[in-house]
Design a protein around this motif. Sequence first.
Motif, PDB file in Angstrom:
ATOM      1  N   LEU A 174       0.837  -1.207   0.000  1.00  0.00           N
ATOM      2  CA  LEU A 174       0.000   0.000   0.000  1.00  0.00           C
ATOM      3  C   LEU A 174       0.866   1.249   0.000  1.00  0.00           C
ATOM      4  CD1 LEU A 174      -2.821   1.343   0.295  1.00  0.00           C
ATOM      5  CD2 LEU A 174      -2.530   1.132   2.780  1.00  0.00           C
ATOM      6  N   ILE A 175       0.458   2.230  -0.809  1.00  0.00           N
ATOM      7  CA  ILE A 175       1.115   3.545  -0.805  1.00  0.00           C
ATOM      8  C   ILE A 175       0.106   4.585  -0.355  1.00  0.00           C
ATOM      9  CG2 ILE A 175       2.143   5.353  -2.234  1.00  0.00           C
ATOM     10  CD1 ILE A 175       3.251   3.127  -3.999  1.00  0.00           C
ATOM     11  N   ILE A 176       0.519   5.429   0.573  1.00  0.00           N
ATOM     12  CA  ILE A 176      -0.281   6.575   1.009  1.00  0.00           C
ATOM     13  C   ILE A 176       0.536   7.813   0.684  1.00  0.00           C
ATOM     14  CG2 ILE A 176      -1.468   7.706   2.929  1.00  0.00           C
ATOM     15  CD1 ILE A 176      -1.493   4.995   4.365  1.00  0.00           C
ATOM     16  N   THR A 177       0.016   8.678  -0.182  1.00  0.00           N
ATOM     17  CA  THR A 177       0.824   9.803  -0.639  1.00  0.00           C
ATOM     18  C   THR A 177       0.057  11.120  -0.662  1.00  0.00           C
ATOM     19  OG1 THR A 177       2.227  10.639  -2.439  1.00  0.00           O
ATOM     20  CG2 THR A 177       0.308   9.340  -3.073  1.00  0.00           C
ATOM     21  N   ASP A 178       0.788  12.178  -0.382  1.00  0.00           N
ATOM     22  CA  ASP A 178       0.284  13.540  -0.540  1.00  0.00           C
ATOM     23  C   ASP A 178       0.323  13.889  -2.034  1.00  0.00           C
ATOM     24  OD1 ASP A 178      -0.658  16.003   0.167  1.00  0.00           O
ATOM     25  OD2 ASP A 178       1.249  16.779   0.893  1.00  0.00           O
ATOM     26  N   ILE A 179      -0.322  15.001  -2.395  1.00  0.00           N
ATOM     27  CA  ILE A 179      -0.305  15.438  -3.802  1.00  0.00           C
ATOM     28  C   ILE A 179       0.802  16.459  -4.050  1.00  0.00           C
ATOM     29  CG2 ILE A 179      -1.599  16.596  -5.631  1.00  0.00           C
ATOM     30  CD1 ILE A 179      -4.138  15.478  -4.483  1.00  0.00           C
ATOM     31  N   ARG A 180       0.782  17.560  -3.323  1.00  0.00           N
ATOM     32  CA  ARG A 180       1.740  18.635  -3.564  1.00  0.00           C
ATOM     33  C   ARG A 180       3.029  18.392  -2.799  1.00  0.00           C
ATOM     34  NH1 ARG A 180      -2.138  24.035  -3.225  1.00  0.00           N
ATOM     35  NH2 ARG A 180      -3.286  23.658  -5.169  1.00  0.00           N
ATOM     36  N   MET A 181       4.095  18.136  -3.557  1.00  0.00           N
ATOM     37  CA  MET A 181       5.408  17.872  -2.964  1.00  0.00           C
ATOM     38  C   MET A 181       6.483  18.430  -3.888  1.00  0.00           C
ATOM     39  SD  MET A 181       4.961  13.916  -1.679  1.00  0.00           S
ATOM     40  CE  MET A 181       4.524  13.339  -3.319  1.00  0.00           C
ATOM     41  N   PRO A 182       7.650  18.781  -3.359  1.00  0.00           N
ATOM     42  CA  PRO A 182       8.750  19.266  -4.206  1.00  0.00           C
ATOM     43  C   PRO A 182       9.362  18.138  -5.033  1.00  0.00           C
ATOM     44  CG  PRO A 182       9.491  19.025  -1.938  1.00  0.00           C
ATOM     45  CD  PRO A 182       8.010  18.770  -1.924  1.00  0.00           C
ATOM     46  N   ASN A 183      10.141  18.511  -6.030  1.00  0.00           N
ATOM     47  CA  ASN A 183      10.920  17.594  -6.883  1.00  0.00           C
ATOM     48  C   ASN A 183      10.032  16.728  -7.795  1.00  0.00           C
ATOM     49  OD1 ASN A 183      13.361  18.502  -5.717  1.00  0.00           O
ATOM     50  ND2 ASN A 183      13.057  17.101  -3.987  1.00  0.00           N
ATOM     51  N   MET A 184       9.124  15.989  -7.224  1.00  0.00           N
ATOM     52  CA  MET A 184       8.144  15.238  -8.012  1.00  0.00           C
ATOM     53  C   MET A 184       6.854  15.200  -7.198  1.00  0.00           C
ATOM     54  SD  MET A 184       8.004  11.230  -9.204  1.00  0.00           S
ATOM     55  CE  MET A 184       9.550  11.227 -10.094  1.00  0.00           C
ATOM     56  N   ASP A 185       5.760  15.701  -7.769  1.00  0.00           N
ATOM     57  CA  ASP A 185       4.513  15.724  -6.997  1.00  0.00           C
ATOM     58  C   ASP A 185       3.826  14.361  -7.021  1.00  0.00           C
ATOM     59  OD1 ASP A 185       3.118  15.460  -9.407  1.00  0.00           O
ATOM     60  OD2 ASP A 185       2.593  17.577  -9.542  1.00  0.00           O
ATOM     61  N   GLY A 186       2.720  14.262  -6.276  1.00  0.00           N
ATOM     62  CA  GLY A 186       2.021  12.992  -6.150  1.00  0.00           C
ATOM     63  C   GLY A 186       1.474  12.462  -7.455  1.00  0.00           C
ATOM     64  N   ILE A 187       1.015  13.351  -8.341  1.00  0.00           N
ATOM     65  CA  ILE A 187       0.471  12.919  -9.632  1.00  0.00           C
ATOM     66  C   ILE A 187       1.533  12.193 -10.448  1.00  0.00           C
ATOM     67  CG2 ILE A 187      -0.587  13.671 -11.788  1.00  0.00           C
ATOM     68  CD1 ILE A 187      -2.464  14.226  -9.579  1.00  0.00           C
ATOM     69  N   GLU A 188       2.709  12.822 -10.564  1.00  0.00           N
ATOM     70  CA  GLU A 188       3.791  12.213 -11.346  1.00  0.00           C
ATOM     71  C   GLU A 188       4.273  10.918 -10.702  1.00  0.00           C
ATOM     72  OE1 GLU A 188       4.974  13.042 -14.389  1.00  0.00           O
ATOM     73  OE2 GLU A 188       3.203  14.335 -14.303  1.00  0.00           O
ATOM     74  N   LEU A 189       4.340  10.916  -9.376  1.00  0.00           N
ATOM     75  CA  LEU A 189       4.748   9.698  -8.657  1.00  0.00           C
ATOM     76  C   LEU A 189       3.793   8.555  -8.987  1.00  0.00           C
ATOM     77  CD1 LEU A 189       6.291   8.076  -6.496  1.00  0.00           C
ATOM     78  CD2 LEU A 189       4.753   9.092  -4.782  1.00  0.00           C
ATOM     79  N   ILE A 190       2.495   8.819  -8.933  1.00  0.00           N
ATOM     80  CA  ILE A 190       1.499   7.786  -9.195  1.00  0.00           C
ATOM     81  C   ILE A 190       1.609   7.265 -10.625  1.00  0.00           C
ATOM     82  CG2 ILE A 190      -0.995   7.398  -9.442  1.00  0.00           C
ATOM     83  CD1 ILE A 190      -1.260   9.423  -7.030  1.00  0.00           C
ATOM     84  N   LYS A 191       1.838   8.162 -11.588  1.00  0.00           N
ATOM     85  CA  LYS A 191       1.996   7.730 -12.986  1.00  0.00           C
ATOM     86  C   LYS A 191       3.191   6.796 -13.127  1.00  0.00           C
ATOM     87  CE  LYS A 191      -0.122  11.809 -15.152  1.00  0.00           C
ATOM     88  NZ  LYS A 191       0.154  13.036 -15.940  1.00  0.00           N
ATOM     89  N   HIS A 192       4.305   7.141 -12.477  1.00  0.00           N
ATOM     90  CA  HIS A 192       5.503   6.288 -12.545  1.00  0.00           C
ATOM     91  C   HIS A 192       5.241   4.931 -11.894  1.00  0.00           C
ATOM     92  CE1 HIS A 192       8.539   8.879 -14.360  1.00  0.00           C
ATOM     93  NE2 HIS A 192       8.128   9.891 -13.599  1.00  0.00           N
ATOM     94  N   ILE A 193       4.554   4.957 -10.768  1.00  0.00           N
ATOM     95  CA  ILE A 193       4.290   3.707 -10.039  1.00  0.00           C
ATOM     96  C   ILE A 193       3.389   2.788 -10.856  1.00  0.00           C
ATOM     97  CG2 ILE A 193       3.000   2.765  -8.068  1.00  0.00           C
ATOM     98  CD1 ILE A 193       4.264   5.013  -6.392  1.00  0.00           C
ATOM     99  N   TYR A 194       2.367   3.352 -11.498  1.00  0.00           N
ATOM    100  CA  TYR A 194       1.469   2.507 -12.299  1.00  0.00           C
ATOM    101  C   TYR A 194       2.177   1.924 -13.527  1.00  0.00           C
ATOM    102  CZ  TYR A 194      -2.787   3.513  -9.653  1.00  0.00           C
ATOM    103  OH  TYR A 194      -3.753   3.590  -8.667  1.00  0.00           O
ATOM    104  N   LYS A 195       3.233   2.580 -13.982  1.00  0.00           N
ATOM    105  CA  LYS A 195       4.028   1.979 -15.056  1.00  0.00           C
ATOM    106  C   LYS A 195       4.791   0.765 -14.541  1.00  0.00           C
ATOM    107  CE  LYS A 195       4.710   6.189 -17.822  1.00  0.00           C
ATOM    108  NZ  LYS A 195       5.687   7.207 -18.268  1.00  0.00           N
ATOM    109  N   GLU A 196       5.218   0.849 -13.293  1.00  0.00           N
ATOM    110  CA  GLU A 196       5.920  -0.276 -12.663  1.00  0.00           C
ATOM    111  C   GLU A 196       4.957  -1.403 -12.291  1.00  0.00           C
ATOM    112  OE1 GLU A 196       9.171  -0.899 -11.665  1.00  0.00           O
ATOM    113  OE2 GLU A 196       9.907   0.842 -12.769  1.00  0.00           O
ATOM    114  N   ASN A 197       3.806  -1.010 -11.739  1.00  0.00           N
ATOM    115  CA  ASN A 197       2.862  -1.990 -11.190  1.00  0.00           C
ATOM    116  C   ASN A 197       1.443  -1.449 -11.326  1.00  0.00           C
ATOM    117  OD1 ASN A 197       1.482  -3.936  -9.748  1.00  0.00           O
ATOM    118  ND2 ASN A 197       2.201  -3.233  -7.741  1.00  0.00           N
ATOM    119  N   ALA A 198       0.748  -1.903 -12.346  1.00  0.00           N
ATOM    120  CA  ALA A 198      -0.593  -1.380 -12.646  1.00  0.00           C
ATOM    121  C   ALA A 198      -1.616  -1.725 -11.573  1.00  0.00           C
ATOM    122  CB  ALA A 198      -1.066  -1.920 -13.995  1.00  0.00           C
ATOM    123  N   ASN A 199      -1.312  -2.709 -10.723  1.00  0.00           N
ATOM    124  CA  ASN A 199      -2.264  -3.143  -9.700  1.00  0.00           C
ATOM    125  C   ASN A 199      -1.988  -2.545  -8.321  1.00  0.00           C
ATOM    126  OD1 ASN A 199      -3.677  -4.921 -11.483  1.00  0.00           O
ATOM    127  ND2 ASN A 199      -1.977  -6.362 -11.309  1.00  0.00           N
TER     128      ASN A 199
END
Length: 248
Positions: free
Chosen positions: A66-91
Motif C-alpha cells: 500500500l502507498i499513502i501519498t500527498d499530492i503537492r510535494m517538491p521535486n516530483m509531486d504525487g500525480i507524477e509519482l502515481i503515474k511512474h508507479i502505475y508503469k511499474e505496477n498497474a495493480n
Amino acid sequence: MIDYISLEKYAKEISILFVEDDKGISKKMEILLYEIFSKIEIAFDGNEALEKYCNFHKANNEYPDLIITDIRMPNMDGIELIKHIYKENANQKIIVLSAHNESEYLIELVNLGIYRFILKPMDYNNFFEIIFKVSKEIYMEKYKVSDNKEIFLKLNCDLIWNKELKQLYLNDKLLKLTKKEFLLIELLLRIPEKIFVNEEIISYIWKEEFNENPDISNLKNLISRLRSKIPALKIDNIYGFGYKIVTI
C-alpha cells in the motif's frame, strides 16, 4: 464500529510506503501507522518515494502492499509519482491524501485509478475505516482466501485450520508440517470431533509408503511428536480404537 483485533491481523504483514513532504505531519503519521503496521517506509517527496519503491521491489521481489501519498510535494509531486508507479505496477493500491483546495486534481487521479482518497485535515475515524477496508482486501488477496468465514475452522483460541488452503495457523502464524503430520491433521479435521479408527488412519497416512509396514506404534510415535511440536493441538486417544481432534 471497526474490529481492531481483525485490523491487527490483516495489517500484520502488510508493507506501507508513506509519502509526505511536511515533516511535522509525516512524523505524526509515522507514529500512527506504527500503531497498525510493522513494515513502513517514509519518503518526503516523489523522487525519494519512487527510489524507495523500486529498491523495495529489488530487495523483496514484491512491491509495497500500500502507498499513502500527498499530492503537492517538491521535486516530483504525487500525480507524477502515481503515474511512474502505475508503469511499474498497474495493480498497486494507492491512497491519496488530499486537501479541500486540491479538488482540481481529483478528476485526473480518478482517471488514473486511485484506490481511495482521504481528505485533510484528517478525520481519524474515516482514516481507520479506510485502512481497515484496504488492509482486509490486501490480506484476502495476498493469502488467497475468501471472505467466507466457513473456510476457517477454529480449533481453539490459538489454532485455526484454513479448510480452503489446508493450512494450520498458530496465533496467525503458518505452521510448517511434515507430510505425515499434514495427512494426519487433514484426515482428522475432515469431520471434526469424529473418532477415526487406527487402521483407517494408518492406511491413509502410509498409503504410498510401499516399502514400509506401519503399525500402531508408528502412529503413536507420529502423534507424540506432533503433540510436542504443537501443544495447543488437542488430539484425544480413544483407547484401543482410534483418535480425534478436539475443537472448541
